[in-house]
Design a protein around this motif. Structure first.
Motif, PDB file in Angstrom:
ATOM      1  N   TRP A  27      -4.559   5.422 -11.141  1.00 54.40           N
ATOM      2  CA  TRP A  27      -4.549   6.095  -9.842  1.00 54.40           C
ATOM      3  C   TRP A  27      -4.898   7.566 -10.061  1.00 54.40           C
ATOM      4  CZ3 TRP A  27      -4.013   4.157  -4.983  1.00 54.40           C
ATOM      5  CH2 TRP A  27      -3.591   2.831  -4.868  1.00 54.40           C
ATOM      6  N   PHE A  28      -5.793   8.111  -9.213  1.00 46.44           N
ATOM      7  CA  PHE A  28      -6.174   9.518  -9.297  1.00 46.44           C
ATOM      8  C   PHE A  28      -6.027  10.188  -7.932  1.00 46.44           C
ATOM      9  CE2 PHE A  28      -8.156   8.109 -13.171  1.00 46.44           C
ATOM     10  CZ  PHE A  28      -8.060   9.221 -14.002  1.00 46.44           C
ATOM     11  N   HIS A  37      -6.881  14.335 -10.696  1.00 47.06           N
ATOM     12  CA  HIS A  37      -5.636  14.387 -11.471  1.00 47.06           C
ATOM     13  C   HIS A  37      -5.053  12.977 -11.598  1.00 47.06           C
ATOM     14  CE1 HIS A  37      -1.879  15.807 -13.076  1.00 47.06           C
ATOM     15  NE2 HIS A  37      -1.190  15.277 -12.080  1.00 47.06           N
ATOM     16  N   ASP A  38      -4.728  12.582 -12.828  1.00 51.39           N
ATOM     17  CA  ASP A  38      -4.179  11.256 -13.095  1.00 51.39           C
ATOM     18  C   ASP A  38      -2.732  11.189 -12.588  1.00 51.39           C
ATOM     19  OD1 ASP A  38      -3.409   8.820 -13.997  1.00 51.39           O
ATOM     20  OD2 ASP A  38      -3.824   9.181 -16.114  1.00 51.39           O
ATOM     21  N   VAL A  39      -2.529  10.371 -11.539  1.00 54.34           N
ATOM     22  CA  VAL A  39      -1.183  10.220 -10.963  1.00 54.34           C
ATOM     23  C   VAL A  39      -0.720   8.771 -11.097  1.00 54.34           C
ATOM     24  CG1 VAL A  39      -1.391  12.156  -9.365  1.00 54.34           C
ATOM     25  CG2 VAL A  39      -2.203   9.897  -8.659  1.00 54.34           C
ATOM     26  N   THR A  40      -1.245   8.090 -12.132  1.00 58.50           N
ATOM     27  CA  THR A  40      -0.911   6.675 -12.301  1.00 58.50           C
ATOM     28  C   THR A  40       0.589   6.474 -12.449  1.00 58.50           C
ATOM     29  OG1 THR A  40      -3.042   6.321 -13.386  1.00 58.50           O
ATOM     30  CG2 THR A  40      -1.364   4.629 -13.682  1.00 58.50           C
ATOM     31  N   LYS A  41       1.201   7.259 -13.326  1.00 57.14           N
ATOM     32  CA  LYS A  41       2.627   7.104 -13.581  1.00 57.14           C
ATOM     33  C   LYS A  41       3.431   7.364 -12.320  1.00 57.14           C
ATOM     34  CE  LYS A  41       6.256   8.622 -16.768  1.00 57.14           C
ATOM     35  NZ  LYS A  41       6.579   9.512 -17.914  1.00 57.14           N
ATOM     36  N   GLU A  42       3.106   8.481 -11.632  1.00 57.99           N
ATOM     37  CA  GLU A  42       3.832   8.817 -10.410  1.00 57.99           C
ATOM     38  C   GLU A  42       3.630   7.755  -9.332  1.00 57.99           C
ATOM     39  OE1 GLU A  42       1.838  10.653 -12.084  1.00 57.99           O
ATOM     40  OE2 GLU A  42       2.492  12.751 -12.271  1.00 57.99           O
ATOM     41  N   THR A  43       2.365   7.256  -9.224  1.00 57.25           N
ATOM     42  CA  THR A  43       2.070   6.250  -8.194  1.00 57.25           C
ATOM     43  C   THR A  43       2.793   4.942  -8.485  1.00 57.25           C
ATOM     44  OG1 THR A  43      -0.105   7.247  -7.845  1.00 57.25           O
ATOM     45  CG2 THR A  43       0.225   5.012  -6.997  1.00 57.25           C
ATOM     46  N   VAL A  44       2.811   4.558  -9.781  1.00 56.55           N
ATOM     47  CA  VAL A  44       3.517   3.317 -10.147  1.00 56.55           C
ATOM     48  C   VAL A  44       4.995   3.432  -9.804  1.00 56.55           C
ATOM     49  CG1 VAL A  44       4.255   1.907 -12.095  1.00 56.55           C
ATOM     50  CG2 VAL A  44       1.874   2.622 -11.929  1.00 56.55           C
ATOM     51  N   ILE A  45       5.578   4.609 -10.143  1.00 50.00           N
ATOM     52  CA  ILE A  45       6.995   4.816  -9.836  1.00 50.00           C
ATOM     53  C   ILE A  45       7.217   4.795  -8.329  1.00 50.00           C
ATOM     54  CG2 ILE A  45       8.885   6.485  -9.943  1.00 50.00           C
ATOM     55  CD1 ILE A  45       7.774   7.364 -12.664  1.00 50.00           C
ATOM     56  N   ASN A  51       5.302   3.359  -6.046  1.00 52.70           N
ATOM     57  CA  ASN A  51       5.127   1.993  -5.530  1.00 52.70           C
ATOM     58  C   ASN A  51       6.325   1.112  -5.880  1.00 52.70           C
ATOM     59  OD1 ASN A  51       2.645   2.637  -4.456  1.00 52.70           O
ATOM     60  ND2 ASN A  51       1.494   1.921  -6.222  1.00 52.70           N
ATOM     61  N   GLU A  52       6.868   1.322  -7.101  1.00 54.58           N
ATOM     62  CA  GLU A  52       8.054   0.545  -7.482  1.00 54.58           C
ATOM     63  C   GLU A  52       9.234   0.876  -6.585  1.00 54.58           C
ATOM     64  OE1 GLU A  52       8.666   1.377 -11.570  1.00 54.58           O
ATOM     65  OE2 GLU A  52       7.155  -0.057 -12.286  1.00 54.58           O
ATOM     66  N   LEU A  53       9.376   2.181  -6.247  1.00 56.79           N
ATOM     67  CA  LEU A  53      10.457   2.577  -5.342  1.00 56.79           C
ATOM     68  C   LEU A  53      10.261   1.980  -3.957  1.00 56.79           C
ATOM     69  CD1 LEU A  53      10.994   6.321  -6.327  1.00 56.79           C
ATOM     70  CD2 LEU A  53      12.537   4.415  -6.742  1.00 56.79           C
ATOM     71  N   LEU A  54       8.991   2.040  -3.501  1.00 60.92           N
ATOM     72  CA  LEU A  54       8.705   1.448  -2.192  1.00 60.92           C
ATOM     73  C   LEU A  54       8.975  -0.049  -2.200  1.00 60.92           C
ATOM     74  CD1 LEU A  54       5.379   3.310  -1.245  1.00 60.92           C
ATOM     75  CD2 LEU A  54       7.627   3.635  -0.215  1.00 60.92           C
ATOM     76  N   ARG A  79      12.320  -4.571  -1.002  1.00 58.38           N
ATOM     77  CA  ARG A  79      13.103  -5.732  -1.419  1.00 58.38           C
ATOM     78  C   ARG A  79      14.568  -5.598  -1.033  1.00 58.38           C
ATOM     79  NH1 ARG A  79      13.181  -6.012  -6.855  1.00 58.38           N
ATOM     80  NH2 ARG A  79      11.682  -4.393  -7.335  1.00 58.38           N
ATOM     81  N   LEU A  80      15.080  -4.350  -1.138  1.00 62.47           N
ATOM     82  CA  LEU A  80      16.462  -4.125  -0.719  1.00 62.47           C
ATOM     83  C   LEU A  80      16.630  -4.372   0.769  1.00 62.47           C
ATOM     84  CD1 LEU A  80      17.431  -0.951  -2.767  1.00 62.47           C
ATOM     85  CD2 LEU A  80      18.317  -3.262  -3.057  1.00 62.47           C
ATOM     86  N   GLU A  81      15.614  -3.901   1.530  1.00 64.68           N
ATOM     87  CA  GLU A  81      15.677  -4.122   2.975  1.00 64.68           C
ATOM     88  C   GLU A  81      15.614  -5.613   3.300  1.00 64.68           C
ATOM     89  OE1 GLU A  81      13.279  -2.770   7.025  1.00 64.68           O
ATOM     90  OE2 GLU A  81      12.799  -1.852   5.099  1.00 64.68           O
ATOM     91  N   ILE A  82      14.714  -6.308   2.565  1.00 60.70           N
ATOM     92  CA  ILE A  82      14.605  -7.760   2.772  1.00 60.70           C
ATOM     93  C   ILE A  82      15.906  -8.449   2.369  1.00 60.70           C
ATOM     94  CG2 ILE A  82      13.422  -9.848   1.990  1.00 60.70           C
ATOM     95  CD1 ILE A  82      10.877  -8.155   1.734  1.00 60.70           C
TER      96      ILE A  82
END
Length: 724
Positions: free
Chosen positions: A314-315, A331-339, A341-344, A349-352
């Protein structure tokens, strides 16, 4: 700091450059004007000399005309007349030149008009004399008078010429003064201009040298930034078609970090188009963003997912127009985006899960309460209120109200359990009766556990309405008892069917056999027919009992499932049906059949029943042929398998295709029902149970059986068995 200093220096240089150019243009304008003035004054002096010479030339022509006229009068030689005409022509031409040269001077124009008037009278006098010179009446005194007139006109022309010469002398004097002044000022101005230009060049050289040093420092600074930055920085210039539309972008520059991201070497891709290097930019909308950045001259920020060398990245990108092109910072935002997306995903999943939990609680009739032991405060869950039939405002959460909903007969015991929870922190699973809002008795199962949160002693109680479960359990116990009785009766039936029912049949068959042996030959044909029917019916009854026993024992729990090679099953069935195969000249073709998870002797029953059925319904005069095939299929490919056990996704399809009499497709399900026959028992033998047994066996193996038929062409029997 260097960048800001460079920007400020550029502004100062621009201002100095504008001022210098303005002064140079101003001085150049003055110099040009002075040069033009000098050239003009020099030209005017030359022009004055030219006008004076032409005036003297004109007067000399008049003098020549006068001389030729006098010579003609004296000699009366007509040759002078031609000369006189030539003189007139030259005088006219000279006057025209003078008029052209002095068109700007009103005084000279007035003098020329006066000369033209004198000239006309002069010409008139000459014409009159020349016309009458040979007339006898004219005397010498007239000629003398006319000659005197000519002299008078010449004198006037001479005076007028002197006036014109004097006017030119006056102009010459003025123009010489201007010429002298210009000839002195012009070199000085040129020297001043050259000195100023040299000064500007020296200043420009100094500034250029200073700026060059600053540019070198700036470039070094930028290079350090480009080398140390974690961003990919690129510069693209648009490529236009004939309609001035942007159709591509050329890679002008990209820093070396691009190699770590895409594997491309920066110097190798510079000068190439993005359609060659990164064609996917035309598919993910980035090309349109570049176009919009150039055409609307605005900064555009966007985030995109890219796949480089099989790796998803992700950039975060910022496109800014710079000059004719655009600068792209990625700017490489792969790590931030993965985190992120995982939070989202986690939140989703918590909401479900919360939604599912609420729904599950409602469906399972589960509620809860939170008991803070240190404060002796209790809070009921929303679903607990619903289970009791109350709204939150109708029954406040409290220890007292919790005891209040417990059935009076169970209240003392419940209170004792809660006290044990508080003192010993031990709580087992108990079921108590409660009274809901309508005072109806319900059975609630209470359980719970302790939670240590922020040093607070909390007991989380879970409550489940088990009223229906207890009622169903009671009903189930009754049905189990009934089922046990039914099973006992069925066992009794099996014993009767296997022994008591078959014993009379065996005796009937034995006695008929004895009659055949002793008295059969003395019986009439009609009696023989009766005995044959009795024997056939007894045999059919025996087969029915055997098949019914087989049918009832198919789902017996003691049956063992094991790996069963269907090739071996077919071989044993061929041996068992060897006499039938030989008598009917039956041909069985088969391919390599699979190994399935099943009950071996039941697999043999399926093969035996289907093959026997095909032989029974063969076409007369046609050699029977059966083809047995197998294939592996996905569950979703076969609609009939949709309702079967969801644990299985693949099935073996075993098909038996024959060339018998076939059947109408509308009867494809009837033939598997108990005692259902498509033909009369006298037309075709059989009990009507064989295919039913096959269906029962397949279902016992979590499969499906079916058939396709065409009257007069044959039938295909097939069944599916799960791959385990």
């Amino acid at each position: 700091m260097i960048v800001n200093s460079a920007k400020a220096s550029n502004k100062v240089n621009l201002i100095i450059f504008i001022i210098a150019v303005t002064l140079l243009l101003f001085i150049a304008g003055i110099s040009y004007k002075q040069s033009e003035s000098f050239r003009e004054s020099s030209g005017l002096v030359s022009h004055t000399y030219e006008v004076s010479m032409e005036i003297n030339h004109m007067f000399s022509l008049f003098s020549l005309l006068e001389s030729d006229e006098l010579n003609y009068l004296i000699s009366k030689d007509s040759a002078y007349l031609k000369t006189i005409e030539t003189d007139k022509v030259e005088i006219e031409q000279s006057l025209v030149r003078i008029d052209s040269l002095t068109g700007y001077d009103k005084i000279q124009q007035k003098n020329i008009d006066s000369i033209n008037k004198i000239k006309n009278k002069f010409y008139e006098t000459l014409r009159y004399i020349n016309f009458n010179i040979f007339t006898e009446e004219i005397d010498q005194s007239y000629v003398d008078n006319e000659i005197a007139s000519i002299n008078k006109y010449m004198e006037k022309i001479s005076n007028q010429t002197d006036l014109m010469i004097a006017e030119e002398q006056r102009l010459l004097k003025e123009r010489k003064e201007e010429y002298v002044e210009d000839s002195w000022f012009t070199p000085i101005l040129s020297l001043v201009m050259g000195t100023f230009a040299l000064l500007v060049m020296a200043l420009a050289f100094y500034k250029i040298n200073q700026d060059r040093k600053q540019i070198i420092d700036t470039q070094s600074f930028l290079q350090n930034i480009l080398k140390t930055t974690n961003n990919v920085i690129s510069y693209f210039e648009p490529v236009y078609n004939e309609e001035e539309e942007i159709v591509d972008f050329e890679i002008i520059y990209t820093n070396e970090l691009i190699e770590d991201v895409t594997g491309d070497v920066a110097l190798e891709i510079q000068g190439k188009k993005i359609s060659e290097v990164y064609p996917f930019l035309f598919e993910n909308g980035v090309f349109e963003i570049f176009k919009e950045c150039i055409e609307k001259d605005k900064r555009i920020e966007y985030e995109r997912l890219f796949v480089f060398n099989g790796k998803k990245m992700w950039f975060y990108n910022a496109a800014v127009k710079l000059g004719d092109g655009l600068t792209l910072t990625s700017h490489d935002v792969t790590k931030e985006t993965v985190i992120k997306n995982e939070l989202l995903d986690l939140n989703e999943r918590l909401e479900i899960q919360n939604t599912v939990l609420k729904a599950a609680k409602a469906i399972a009739k589960i509620g809860s309460y939170e008991w803070r032991l240190d404060e002796n405060k209790i809070r009921f869950s929303e679903n607990l209120y619903k289970m009791l039939g109350y709204e939150p405002e109708q029954l406040l959460s409290s220890y007292k109200n919790l005891l209040l909903v417990i059935h009076p007969e169970d209240r003392k015991k419940f209170k004792k359990r809660l006290l044990k929870v508080k003192n010993k922190k031990v709580f087992k699973e108990y079921t108590f009766r409660v009274l809901n809002k309508n005072k109806k008795v319900r059975y609630f199962k209470f359980t719970g556990s302790f939670i240590d949160t922020l040093n607070k002693n909390i007991f989380l109680g879970v409550v489940q309405d088990v009223t229906v479960l207890l009622e169903d359990e009671k009903i189930l116990k009754n049905k189990n008892q009934e089922l046990k009785r039914t099973n006992a009766e069925l066992e009794s039936f099996n014993r009767v069917a296997s022994h008591d029912l078959q014993e009379p049949l065996r005796k009937i068959q034995i006695f008929i056999s004895r009659i055949y042996d002793s008295e059969y030959t003395s019986l009439s044909e009609k009696s023989k027919g009766y005995f044959d029917k009795i024997s056939s019916s007894a045999e059919r009854m025996r087969k029915l009992i055997t098949y019914l026993l087989t049918y009832s024992r198919i789902s017996k729990p003691e049956s063992v499932f094991e790996k069963t090679n269907l090739n071996n099953v077919l071989q044993r069935v061929k041996e068992y049906l060897a006499e039938i195969i030989s008598d009917n000249d039956l041909v069985i073709n088969s391919e390599n059949l699979p190994v399935v998870h099943g009950i071996t002797f039941q697999m043999e029953q399926i093969f035996s029943n289907i093959i026997s059925n095909s032989v029974k319904y063969k076409r007369k005069g046609i050699k029977p042929v059966i083809s047995i095939t197998a294939e592996l299929v996905e569950k979703q490919e076969v609609p009939e398998l949709a309702g079967l056990n969801p644990s299985y996704s693949e099935y073996y399809k075993i098909s038996f295709e024959d060339n018998g009499i076939g059947f109408n497709q509308e009867h494809s399900q009837i033939i598997f029902e108990l005692f259902q026959r498509l033909h009369g028992k006298n037309e075709y033998g059989g009990t009507g149970i064989g295919l039913t047994i096959c269906k029962k066996i397949v279902e016992n193996h979590h499969g499906y059986i079916g058939a396709n038929g065409k009257p007069g062409e044959g039938a295909v029997f097939y069944f599916y068995l799960p791959v385990v």
